[in-house]
Design a protein around this motif. Structure first.
Motif, PDB file in Angstrom:
ATOM      1  N   LYS A   1       0.712  -1.290   0.144  1.00 23.99           N
ATOM      2  CA  LYS A   1       0.080  -0.040  -0.004  1.00 23.99           C
ATOM      3  C   LYS A   1       0.950   1.353  -0.191  1.00 23.99           C
ATOM      4  O   LYS A   1       2.150   1.153   0.466  1.00 23.99           O
ATOM      5  N   THR A   2       0.484   2.112  -0.589  1.00 27.50           N
ATOM      6  CA  THR A   2       1.202   3.600  -0.654  1.00 27.50           C
ATOM      7  C   THR A   2       1.273   4.190   0.504  1.00 27.50           C
ATOM      8  O   THR A   2       1.809   5.155   0.804  1.00 27.50           O
ATOM      9  N   ASN A   3       0.102   4.023   1.403  1.00 25.35           N
ATOM     10  CA  ASN A   3      -0.168   4.635   2.617  1.00 25.35           C
ATOM     11  C   ASN A   3      -0.160   3.675   3.679  1.00 25.35           C
ATOM     12  O   ASN A   3      -0.584   2.589   3.549  1.00 25.35           O
ATOM     13  N   ILE A   4       0.388   4.176   4.883  1.00 23.57           N
ATOM     14  CA  ILE A   4       0.238   3.417   6.166  1.00 23.57           C
ATOM     15  C   ILE A   4      -0.534   4.302   7.250  1.00 23.57           C
ATOM     16  O   ILE A   4      -0.497   5.393   7.252  1.00 23.57           O
ATOM     17  N   SER A   5      -0.856   3.717   8.171  1.00 20.69           N
ATOM     18  CA  SER A   5      -1.559   4.430   9.251  1.00 20.69           C
ATOM     19  C   SER A   5      -0.266   4.945  10.279  1.00 20.69           C
ATOM     20  O   SER A   5       0.662   4.172  10.364  1.00 20.69           O
ATOM     21  N   LEU A   6      -0.510   6.280  10.816  1.00 19.01           N
ATOM     22  CA  LEU A   6       0.606   6.819  11.581  1.00 19.01           C
ATOM     23  C   LEU A   6       0.873   5.764  12.849  1.00 19.01           C
ATOM     24  O   LEU A   6       2.193   5.629  13.368  1.00 19.01           O
TER      25      LEU A   6
ATOM     26  N   GLY B   1       3.342   3.379  11.792  1.00 21.65           N
ATOM     27  CA  GLY B   1       4.668   3.769  11.317  1.00 21.65           C
ATOM     28  C   GLY B   1       5.357   3.880  12.850  1.00 21.65           C
ATOM     29  O   GLY B   1       6.394   3.842  13.015  1.00 21.65           O
ATOM     30  N   ILE B   2       4.577   4.706  13.906  1.00 19.11           N
ATOM     31  CA  ILE B   2       5.190   4.679  15.105  1.00 19.11           C
ATOM     32  C   ILE B   2       5.737   3.350  15.585  1.00 19.11           C
ATOM     33  O   ILE B   2       7.009   3.362  16.203  1.00 19.11           O
TER      34      ILE B   2
ATOM     35  N   ILE C   1       3.913  -3.641   8.898  1.00 21.86           N
ATOM     36  CA  ILE C   1       3.601  -2.905   7.805  1.00 21.86           C
ATOM     37  C   ILE C   1       3.685  -4.015   6.685  1.00 21.86           C
ATOM     38  O   ILE C   1       2.669  -3.990   5.929  1.00 21.86           O
TER      39      ILE C   1
END
Lengths: 313, 313
Positions: free
Chosen positions: B189-194, B197-198, B227
């Protein structure tokens, strides 16, 4: 020992690429607290100087953190606490964390150290919950452990202390505006691009490596945050000018302290950190905003006794 | 020196939470190459054994990487290269990187070391570009530097070598199925949840800290990827069973090697790494898929001479 006077360091959370995971403790900015054993069970906040803050135990972060400790202790008595606030609440350098941490660390000392550092962090987190609705460890962890701390995980809580290189100094400027933590959290996006995520963990890896190898240049190159800073800095007047003046002054890098409005810079050596302070200050003088500015070594030991004799941690 | 025989290590890229930034080199899995100075300018691939691969210089990763080096050199002659492939292309342990790296490292040796390691990585990246359309450094960096490497940034290229603890061993199993790198990249996916990410940068920070402090337990706790692994592992038959058997066998942790289909595990000590290999193998025996399995110490030195005498890096 019946009473102890402690220094509770100010802390910087969200250290640039270490959003929500990396914090550090300051050596020469912090509150002082006097904690005394009493026969009467419970916690009583007897005096607060320097700031207007609630004295009622359950409304005071030090009180709430202390109650969390008492719940896990078989001690039958109680404690009285005097707090001398030197850190301004809302400044973004861990004011509530300093009070919570100081209280539980002092109590642990007076009880003969029955608790681990990790447990003390967990008690102090209850103070943070009162202050900001979230029991986060970003500030209380460095306040307890000193140096830098990485909160690797909350479930289970896993805190990694990381030593700070000797010549690392922080400059922190606090422009006197109020930003609510809830507002600065609200404007964050819930999703980020994978590409920016990769840059962030690359930089965090570089920062951790730089701290272990005392590679100041690498620390500086790694102090980049492409995710949170571009959004939150909008709430801080003069942020871009401060950042640019900091870089021109020879600092390693800079970022938002906690959720702002304070801005921190890291420098190699005190002399550079002082120059950075002057340059930061001149930006807010030009804008016409009041400010406080601090220069401090990174604190290697965290919360500490102010009593005579060798420090016992 | 007119010719040199070199060992070109296999490498693991995308080490768990270090997706796209962290790689490591293996000590006992890799190709061998013989590189010889010639009067005739240019690069000639004279022989490839072990695999069917193109001999034409501009279609061979070692050839292309070597041409990139020659372009930056004032050497008037050329090189002949013999490649003995032991790493299977498409296995996810840096087959193309081994060939690219071996070629440029050997040439640099024969020319008297005119280039830095960073420059050699940049030349070898041209081979990666031929192999996968992307000039990535994830495999060539650990192949050149040895140990673990962090690619902190591509612009400018910034590679941080991180030492591997002595008792750290890798087990890698390669189920004999083909996954195209382009497919395994397409499903990301090009986006991940913040929030994820943390967790990822918290874990990467923990992993880097664990490597510096030789804290095997921390290394193990940090080997989490929330991720990429949950998505890419769908393409690898038996992944969940392998992962679960790895944890039961006492490994520190595991993940996908590169973009798969190989799966790696890290263990403290060779004995555990061998047990892990048996357990991994038994999963694919049960499924009925052919596989190769390797156990190797993490290679501390990277690509190296196989000639007699002390190694010159």
């Amino acid at each position: 020992m019946e009473e102890i006077k402690v220094f509770c360091p100010a802390t910087i959370a969200n250290v640039s690429c270490g959003f929500d995971v990396l914090g550090l403790a300051l050596e020469s900015v912090g509150d002082e607290m006097l904690v005394r054993k009493t026969d009467k069970p419970g916690i009583k906040i007897t005096k607060i100087t320097g700031q207007e803050l609630p004295l009622a135990t359950e409304n005071n972060v030090a009180g709430v953190a202390g109650l969390a400790l008492l719940q896990k202790s078989d001690y039958q008595g109680g404690f009285e606490i005097e707090i001398q606030k030197k850190i301004k609440p809302g400044s973004g350098i861990g004011s509530s964390a300093a009070s919570s941490t100081g209280a539980v660390w002092a109590m642990d000392q007076l009880l003969g150290n029955p608790f681990t550092k990790l447990e003390l962090v967990q008690f102090a987190m209850q103070g943070e919950k009162l202050a900001s609705d979230v029991a986060h460890a970003d500030n209380v962890a460095p306040a307890i452990y000193g140096g830098f701390t990485l909160v690797r995980s909350y479930d289970p809580l896993d805190i990694i202390p990381i030593p700070a290189p000797d010549e690392l100094f922080a400059t922190v400027i606090h422009p006197q505006i109020e930003i609510k933590t809830s507002d600065s959290r609200k404007i964050l996006k819930t999703n980020i691009s994978l590409e920016k995520g990769i840059r962030q963990w690359g930089n965090l890896g570089g920062l951790i490596a730089g701290l272990y190898t005392k590679d100041y240049n690498l620390i500086g190159r790694s102090l980049e945050d492409h995710i949170v800073e571009p959004i939150r800095s909008i709430l801080i007047p003069g942020f871009d000018q401060v950042k640019s003046s900091v870089h021109d002054s020879g600092a390693l890098g800079c970022g938002i302290s906690g959720s702002g409005p304070s801005i921190f810079a890291l420098s190699k050596g005190e002399e550079t950190a002082q120059i950075v302070a002057k340059e930061m200050a001149s930006v807010y003088k030009t804008i016409g905003l009041d400010f406080d500015v601090h220069v401090s070594k990174i604190c290697s030991r965290g919360v500490a006794s102010l009593m005579a004799g060798p420090k016992d941690i």
